[in-house]
Design a protein around this motif. Structure first.
Motif, short mmCIF file in Angstrom:
data_model
loop_
_atom_site.label_atom_id
_atom_site.label_comp_id
_atom_site.label_asym_id
_atom_site.label_seq_id
_atom_site.Cartn_x
_atom_site.Cartn_y
_atom_site.Cartn_z
N VAL B 62 0.80 -1.23 0.00
CA VAL B 62 0.00 0.00 0.00
C VAL B 62 0.84 1.29 0.00
O VAL B 62 0.45 2.27 -0.63
N ASP B 63 1.98 1.30 0.67
CA ASP B 63 2.74 2.54 0.66
C ASP B 63 3.35 2.79 -0.73
O ASP B 63 3.27 3.91 -1.27
N ASN B 64 3.92 1.77 -1.32
CA ASN B 64 4.41 1.88 -2.69
C ASN B 64 3.26 2.27 -3.62
O ASN B 64 3.42 3.10 -4.53
N ASN B 87 -10.27 3.15 1.25
CA ASN B 87 -10.69 4.53 1.44
C ASN B 87 -9.59 5.49 1.00
O ASN B 87 -9.83 6.45 0.27
N LEU B 88 -8.36 5.18 1.43
CA LEU B 88 -7.25 6.07 1.08
C LEU B 88 -6.93 5.99 -0.40
O LEU B 88 -6.76 7.01 -1.07
N VAL B 89 -6.85 4.79 -0.93
CA VAL B 89 -6.52 4.62 -2.35
C VAL B 89 -7.58 5.29 -3.22
O VAL B 89 -7.26 6.01 -4.18
N ALA B 90 -8.85 5.11 -2.87
CA ALA B 90 -9.92 5.69 -3.69
C ALA B 90 -9.86 7.20 -3.69
O ALA B 90 -10.00 7.84 -4.75
N ASN B 91 -9.66 7.81 -2.55
CA ASN B 91 -9.60 9.26 -2.51
C ASN B 91 -8.38 9.81 -3.21
O ASN B 91 -8.43 10.85 -3.88
N THR B 92 -7.24 9.08 -3.09
CA THR B 92 -6.04 9.52 -3.80
C THR B 92 -6.26 9.45 -5.30
O THR B 92 -5.99 10.40 -6.03
N ALA B 93 -6.76 8.31 -5.74
CA ALA B 93 -6.98 8.13 -7.18
C ALA B 93 -7.98 9.17 -7.70
O ALA B 93 -7.81 9.73 -8.78
N ALA B 94 -9.04 9.44 -6.92
CA ALA B 94 -10.01 10.45 -7.34
C ALA B 94 -9.33 11.80 -7.46
O ALA B 94 -9.54 12.55 -8.42
#
Lengths: 363, 196
Positions: B62-64, B87-94
């Protein structure tokens, strides 16, 4: 000269890339389990039937589409469609078939018609449209002919004049009118044209028109008009772009569909199907009443495009839109590139060569 | 982390990829640290992957993943994640693709589906957006197009999406998060005008 050739092929590539690589970016969220494979009854049939259904099998396999086929041998010279086949279609709800030859005379009725009546597939649909890459006399043709499939002149009830007959005609007119408008509504079509000869067949076609007019009032967002069938045929061959969805009784529908198919590129490329309340049977859209010439069968040069596009309609019916899109895009690319075409489209390829090209074009 | 939940999310992710013609599924995890919990998650993903041989499967810590998302996001396609990372990945990608104001999404289970804005960064918009009625309707409009497809009305979904995309591409009516100054209603009016 060499640079001209190169630049036109680059242009073609870019054109293909933009027109045919449109992928959905906002997507379809399936319900868990939507990807489970569905059983589809497959009837290869007569004449070119086995060739073109074979084409569909190959392409479905290559896409790993979530369908598997239960194949049955049915031939036009059988007395009736075998009960096992009807059972299978009742179970699977969806069937793909090649044509079944109808022998002349001898009191043997068409098995194609028997299938439609037994399963009450009351709506037949043919989409006649210009395929990019096939030049025809007319452009901007995109007609959907929706034809009543179980009643009318083909029903064998011509000489009964009893109240029950008139009522059943009304019932059939109503449901085909409803289907045509619902189809237009769900497919963002702007206009429905009823084809009739009510000036002569005042009762029968009069009923048909009444039903269409009634249903039309429920769809104020869709234009409705009527055209007498002889004028219709003339208009089809001179100004086909005026038509959108056409709804017709059984006999006219056969003629209108084959005419429309002919002007838009031929019966070798138009997709279609038959649907009723419970079942759907997909087959080549229009077939001009034959299952291909002897030569086509021998030399294995039948055009698989129509049945491939019908099988894409089938995939959409089964709610697998992404697979339907991939299949259609590949077929359209092959037609546009123009290298692999069967005889009816002006080429010399065999069925298998076209299929191989489609398999290559699948992404 | 349970085997049951890991299995069904892995199954959904691969089925989604299969039905939407997506080529790669990437599992996001931290199994080097959370050996048991995320290990279970990865096991489920690997098992389901064997049933879809034509879909590529890979894994990323996940950090990479966060670092890759902000530097080379085009490498990702479908990503399947457990709850927190998701949650974190989705918001970052958005965020990198245009902002939470435009990304569609939904929630689905065996029997029901709830469609809503794809990512919301954990808030329902600030006071000012509300007062001035300048919230971006694009995300929910696109989610409602997903809903129309879910309800099997594809041509309505297509019409809606085409209209929204055209308004965005024209660029005249955009809310503040996209660099414009329009109100919600102005964007909606533009979409409606484009529909006809």
């Amino acid at each position: 000269m060499a640079s001209k050739v190169r630049s036109s092929s680059t242009l073609l590539k870019r054109f293909l890339a933009t027109r045919l690589n449109q992928s959905r970016s906002v997507t379809y969220m399936p319900r868990p389990g939507d990807g489970a494979p569905r059983a589809v009854t497959l009837i290869p049939g007569d004449g070119i039937g086995p060739l073109v259904t074979g084409a569909v099998e190959q392409v479905m396999e290559a896409m790993h589409a979530p369908v598997y086929f239960e194949k049955f041998e049915v031939h036009g010279d059988m007395k009736a469609v075998p009960p096992a086949v009807i059972e299978s279609i009742r179970k699977n709800k969806v069937c793909l078939k090649g044509g079944l030859a109808t022998p002349m005379g001898g009191g043997v009725s068409s098995l194609n018609v028997q299938l439609r009546k037994e399963l009450d597939l009351y709506a037949s649909l043919v989409n006649c449209f210009n395929l990019p890459g096939i030049t025809t006399r007319h452009d901007n043709v995109d007609i959907v002919v929706i034809r009543e499939n179980t009643e009318g002149e083909y029903s064998g009830l011509e000489h009964e004049v009893v109240p029950g007959v008139v009522e059943s005609l009304k019932f059939c007119s109503e449901r085909i009118a409803k289907y045509a408008f619902e189809y237009a509504y769900l497919n963002n079509r702007k206009k429905v044209t009823a084809v009739h000869k009510a000036n002569i067949m005042k009762l029968a076609d009069g009923l048909f028109l009444e039903s269409c007019r009634e249903v039309a009032t429920k769809y104020p967002g869709i234009k409705y008009n009527e055209i007498i069938v002889d004028n219709c045929c003339m208009q089809l061959v001179s100004k086909p772009e005026q038509f959108d969805v056409m709804v017709t009784p059984n006999l006219y529908g056969n003629l209108v569909a084959n005419t429309a198919a002919g002007i838009a590129g031929g019966t070798g490329v138009m997709p279609g199907g038959n649907v009723g309340a419970e079942h759907a049977v997909f087959e080549q859209g229009a077939s001009a009443g034959n299952v291909g010439s002897g030569k086509e069968v021998e030399e294995k040069k039948a055009n698989p495009v129509a049945l491939l596009l019908s099988s894409a309609m089938m995939l959409r019916h089964l709610q697998f839109p992404a697979f339907a899109d991939r299949l259609e895009t590949a077929v359209k690319r092959v037609i546009l590139e123009g290298r692999y075409r069967t005889h009816d489209l002006g080429g010399t390829s065999t069925t298998q060569e076209v299929v191989d090209a489609v398999l290559d074009a699948l992404n | 982390m349970t085997k049951f939940c890991s299995e069904r999310i892995a199954k959904y992710a691969f089925e989604y990829a299969y039905l939407n013609n997506r080529k790669t599924v990437t599992a996001v995890h931290k199994a080097n640290i959370m050996k048991l919990a995320d290990g279970l998650f990865l096991e489920s993903c690997r098992q389901v992957a064997t049933k879809y041989p034509s879909i590529k499967y890979n894994e990323i810590i996940v950090d990479n993943c966060c670092m890759q998302l902000v530097s080379k996001p085009e490498q990702f396609n479908v990503m399947v994640t457990p709850n927190l990372y998701g949650n974190l990945v989705a918001n970052t990608a958005a965020g990198i693709a245009g902002g939470t104001g435009v990304m569609p999404g939904g929630n689905v289970g065996a029997d029901h589906a709830v469609f809503e804005q794809g990512a919301s960064a954990g808030n329902v918009g600030n006071e000012k957006l509300l007062e001035q009625k300048k919230a971006n309707p694009v995300a929910l409009l696109l989610s409602s197009a997903m809903m129309l497809r879910h309800l099997q009305f594809p041509s309505f979904a297509d019409r809606l999406e085409t209209a929204v995309k055209r308004v965005i591409s024209d660029g005249k009516y955009m809310t503040k998060d996209l660099g414009g100054a329009s109100t919600t209603q102005e964007v909606v009016d533009a979409v409606i005008a484009t529909l006809h």
